[in-house]
Design an enzyme around this catalytic site. Structure first.
Site, PDB file in Angstrom:
ATOM      1  N   LYS A 143      36.375 -12.986   8.136  1.00 50.38           N
ATOM      2  CA  LYS A 143      36.921 -13.864   9.236  1.00 50.38           C
ATOM      3  C   LYS A 143      35.744 -14.648   9.870  1.00 50.38           C
ATOM      4  O   LYS A 143      36.207 -15.841  10.278  1.00 50.38           O
ATOM      5  CB  LYS A 143      37.419 -12.971  10.355  1.00 50.38           C
ATOM      6  CG  LYS A 143      38.733 -12.320   9.969  1.00 50.38           C
ATOM      7  CD  LYS A 143      39.462 -11.362  11.069  1.00 50.38           C
ATOM      8  CE  LYS A 143      40.718 -10.895  10.680  1.00 50.38           C
ATOM      9  NZ  LYS A 143      41.579 -10.336  11.679  1.00 50.38           N
ATOM     10  N   GLY A 185      48.552  -1.117  17.009  1.00 51.62           N
ATOM     11  CA  GLY A 185      48.387  -2.520  16.719  1.00 51.62           C
ATOM     12  C   GLY A 185      49.629  -3.180  16.016  1.00 51.62           C
ATOM     13  O   GLY A 185      49.053  -4.546  15.631  1.00 51.62           O
ATOM     14  N   THR A 210      26.649   0.845  17.295  1.00 50.87           N
ATOM     15  CA  THR A 210      25.315   0.339  17.034  1.00 50.87           C
ATOM     16  C   THR A 210      25.214  -0.828  18.441  1.00 50.87           C
ATOM     17  O   THR A 210      25.969  -1.797  18.364  1.00 50.87           O
ATOM     18  CB  THR A 210      25.483  -0.699  15.838  1.00 50.87           C
ATOM     19  OG1 THR A 210      25.919   0.099  14.904  1.00 50.87           O
ATOM     20  CG2 THR A 210      24.188  -1.293  15.542  1.00 50.87           C
ATOM     21  N   VAL A 262      37.240  -8.050  15.012  1.00 56.71           N
ATOM     22  CA  VAL A 262      38.191  -8.526  15.822  1.00 56.71           C
ATOM     23  C   VAL A 262      37.953  -8.618  17.197  1.00 56.71           C
ATOM     24  O   VAL A 262      38.587  -8.947  18.210  1.00 56.71           O
ATOM     25  CB  VAL A 262      39.753  -7.634  15.432  1.00 56.71           C
ATOM     26  CG1 VAL A 262      39.266  -6.217  15.936  1.00 56.71           C
ATOM     27  CG2 VAL A 262      40.687  -8.353  16.018  1.00 56.71           C
ATOM     28  N   THR A 296      41.255 -11.839   6.242  1.00 57.84           N
ATOM     29  CA  THR A 296      40.986 -10.759   6.893  1.00 57.84           C
ATOM     30  C   THR A 296      39.762 -10.151   6.486  1.00 57.84           C
ATOM     31  O   THR A 296      38.866 -11.001   5.906  1.00 57.84           O
ATOM     32  CB  THR A 296      42.110  -9.784   6.512  1.00 57.84           C
ATOM     33  OG1 THR A 296      42.073  -8.682   7.386  1.00 57.84           O
ATOM     34  CG2 THR A 296      42.192  -9.426   5.063  1.00 57.84           C
ATOM     35  N   GLY A 309      34.016  -0.654  20.477  1.00 62.66           N
ATOM     36  CA  GLY A 309      33.846  -1.236  19.005  1.00 62.66           C
ATOM     37  C   GLY A 309      33.124  -2.616  19.207  1.00 62.66           C
ATOM     38  O   GLY A 309      33.420  -3.258  20.487  1.00 62.66           O
ATOM     39  N   ALA A 310      32.822  -3.279  18.012  1.00 64.39           N
ATOM     40  CA  ALA A 310      32.268  -4.453  18.077  1.00 64.39           C
ATOM     41  C   ALA A 310      32.422  -5.069  16.544  1.00 64.39           C
ATOM     42  O   ALA A 310      31.181  -5.948  16.377  1.00 64.39           O
ATOM     43  CB  ALA A 310      30.695  -4.802  18.594  1.00 64.39           C
ATOM     44  N   LEU A 338      49.656  -5.551   4.699  1.00 63.78           N
ATOM     45  CA  LEU A 338      51.046  -5.569   4.752  1.00 63.78           C
ATOM     46  C   LEU A 338      51.641  -7.231   4.980  1.00 63.78           C
ATOM     47  O   LEU A 338      52.896  -7.493   5.216  1.00 63.78           O
ATOM     48  CB  LEU A 338      51.702  -4.910   5.937  1.00 63.78           C
ATOM     49  CG  LEU A 338      51.685  -3.242   5.889  1.00 63.78           C
ATOM     50  CD1 LEU A 338      52.054  -2.632   6.880  1.00 63.78           C
ATOM     51  CD2 LEU A 338      52.426  -3.052   4.585  1.00 63.78           C
ATOM     52  N   SER A 339      50.782  -8.104   4.952  1.00 63.42           N
ATOM     53  CA  SER A 339      51.186  -9.459   5.078  1.00 63.42           C
ATOM     54  C   SER A 339      51.872 -10.076   4.219  1.00 63.42           C
ATOM     55  O   SER A 339      52.915 -10.843   4.678  1.00 63.42           O
ATOM     56  CB  SER A 339      49.882 -10.568   5.317  1.00 63.42           C
ATOM     57  OG  SER A 339      48.882 -10.148   6.347  1.00 63.42           O
TER      58      SER A 339
HETATM   59  P1  ATR Z   1      34.684  -5.538  10.740  1.00 68.44           P
HETATM   60  O1  ATR Z   1      34.633  -6.106   9.292  1.00 68.44           O
HETATM   61  O2  ATR Z   1      35.811  -5.773  11.264  1.00 68.44           O
HETATM   62  O3  ATR Z   1      33.454  -5.754  11.477  1.00 68.44           O
HETATM   63  P2  ATR Z   1      33.527  -2.914  10.749  1.00 68.44           P
HETATM   64  O4  ATR Z   1      32.118  -3.627  10.302  1.00 68.44           O
HETATM   65  O5  ATR Z   1      33.958  -1.654   9.533  1.00 68.44           O
HETATM   66  O6  ATR Z   1      34.720  -3.757  10.533  1.00 68.44           O
HETATM   67  O7  ATR Z   1      33.266  -2.360  11.987  1.00 68.44           O
HETATM   68  C1  ATR Z   1      34.579  -2.185  12.741  1.00 68.44           C
HETATM   69  C2  ATR Z   1      33.906  -1.352  14.147  1.00 68.44           C
HETATM   70  O8  ATR Z   1      34.057   0.071  13.847  1.00 68.44           O
HETATM   71  C3  ATR Z   1      32.396  -1.677  14.263  1.00 68.44           C
HETATM   72  O9  ATR Z   1      32.437  -1.455  15.861  1.00 68.44           O
HETATM   73  C4  ATR Z   1      31.548  -0.447  13.936  1.00 68.44           C
HETATM   74  O10 ATR Z   1      30.724   0.206  14.687  1.00 68.44           O
HETATM   75  P3  ATR Z   1      29.304  -0.176  14.078  1.00 68.44           P
HETATM   76  O11 ATR Z   1      29.147  -1.615  14.605  1.00 68.44           O
HETATM   77  O12 ATR Z   1      28.187   0.744  14.871  1.00 68.44           O
HETATM   78  O13 ATR Z   1      29.209  -0.245  12.840  1.00 68.44           O
HETATM   79  C5  ATR Z   1      32.984   0.686  13.967  1.00 68.44           C
HETATM   80  N1  ATR Z   1      32.791   1.949  13.366  1.00 68.44           N
HETATM   81  C6  ATR Z   1      32.953   1.961  12.105  1.00 68.44           C
HETATM   82  N2  ATR Z   1      32.907   3.357  11.670  1.00 68.44           N
HETATM   83  C7  ATR Z   1      32.478   4.070  12.739  1.00 68.44           C
HETATM   84  C8  ATR Z   1      32.109   5.145  13.081  1.00 68.44           C
HETATM   85  N3  ATR Z   1      32.235   6.361  11.952  1.00 68.44           N
HETATM   86  N4  ATR Z   1      31.873   5.755  14.393  1.00 68.44           N
HETATM   87  C9  ATR Z   1      31.904   4.739  15.186  1.00 68.44           C
HETATM   88  N5  ATR Z   1      32.161   3.396  15.200  1.00 68.44           N
HETATM   89  C10 ATR Z   1      32.526   2.941  13.782  1.00 68.44           C
END
Ligand code: ATR
Length: 279
Positions: free
Chosen positions: A66, A248, A153, A130, A62, A126-127, A15-16
């Site tokens: 990043k 968000g 993970t 962002v 994005t 999450g990790a 949407l940017s």
């Molecule tokens: P980004 O590019 O921002 O890193 P991403 O790799 O899709 O995006 O992951 C964003 C977050 O969503 C990660 O913490 C990912 O967990 P993993 O590190 O285990 O991959 C989490 N995530 C995505 N799908 C998920 C799911 N079905 N269940 C739990 N966590 C999920």
């Protein structure tokens, strides 16, 4: 024409362009246009060159670039040094500089909600890309008592913890501030629970955390960084439990506001009209 871009992959959902073009019009930058561009990793170097030779005035970066863009820029801001996450590119004295406006955008969004960092306990789920910006915000601001991290993970949160544990001393924070909890496990009750994962982008998706202990905890804020859909299951369940909720959108608006200001010198107003624009 001054051209601005948001680059990512996928990028169709962004949407940017809608937001920045609205502000360009509102503030009479009639010779400026903002577009989205789907790119591959191999294109990143060229994008940075285009900024250098003024073909492109400014860029937002994005998912999933990043971090990768960091290898191609000339220098970066303080926040980027810590988060290795760049979302805004600006040309300054013939150099392409990477900024992270996500961290500040997140901070403003919390403060608008009268958030006081002091003695608070936070759970960050999450990790992904962002997450370092969120973690960096809490550590830079100081005052939080505890930060729990959990990710499907586990190695990814272990890396984050390892990096930030070293920084805690610099910020005069307790060395036990950051603690990892297993995916789906319970932490002690927190004041703020943030979903930084992509779970919820699709309507039926749900995190497998049991938050029943938060029933009727009216002061606990559940914050989902996702803003489309407006109410993920994470937020819907929190609303039903009687918790405070926030998506968000304001963080997105503020990170864009900060980028727009860097490029143009104008601080665009965030009012009801622009908030509605993104609905
Ligand atoms: P980004 O590019 O921002 O890193 P991403 O790799 O899709 O995006 O992951 C964003 C977050 O969503 C990660 O913490 C990912 O967990 P993993 O590190 O285990 O991959 C989490 N995530 C995505 N799908 C998920 C799911 N079905 N269940 C739990 N966590 C999920």
């Amino acid at each position: 024409m001054n051209k601005y871009l948001v680059i990512g992959n996928p990028i169709a959902h962004s949407l940017s362009p809608k937001l920045h073009n609205y502000w360009f019009k509102k503030y009479s930058f009639f010779d400026s246009i903002y577009e989205k561009k789907k790119v591959e990793k191999k294109d990143l170097k060229k994008i940075v060159e285009q900024i250098k030779n003024d073909e492109v005035k400014g860029v937002n970066v994005t998912v999933p670039f990043k971090r990768e863009i960091f290898d191609f820029i000339d220098s970066s801001s303080y926040e980027v040094q810590f988060t290795k996450s760049v979302n805004t590119l600006v040309k300054e004295n013939d150099k392409v500089v990477g900024y992270n406006t996500d961290q500040e955008g997140f901070k403003i969004s919390l403060e608008e909600n009268d958030w006081d960092y002091k003695n608070k306990k936070v759970l960050i789920i999450g990790a992904g890309g962002v997450t370092p910006s969120i973690l960096s915000c809490f550590i830079n601001e100081g005052g939080v008592e505890k930060i729990y991290l959990s990710n499907r993970t586990r190695t990814k949160v272990e890396e984050l913890k390892k990096f930030w544990d070293k920084a805690l001393g610099i910020y005069q924070m307790n060395k036990d501030t950051i603690e990892i909890i297993d995916w789906g496990e319970k932490s002690e009750l927190c004041d703020l629970i943030i979903n930084t994962t992509s779970v919820g982008l699709t309507k039926d998706e749900k995190l497998n955390f049991d938050f029943s202990e938060y029933n009727n905890k009216k002061n606990v804020l559940f914050y989902d960084l996702i803003y489309n859909p407006k109410e993920t299951n994470f937020l819907k369940d929190a609303r039903i439990r009687g918790n405070r909720t926030m998506n968000g959108k304001m963080m997105f608006l503020w990170q864009a506001h900060l980028a727009f200001k860097m490029w143009t010198g104008v601080s665009p107003i965030i009012d009801e009209e622009v908030i509605k624009l993104l609905d």
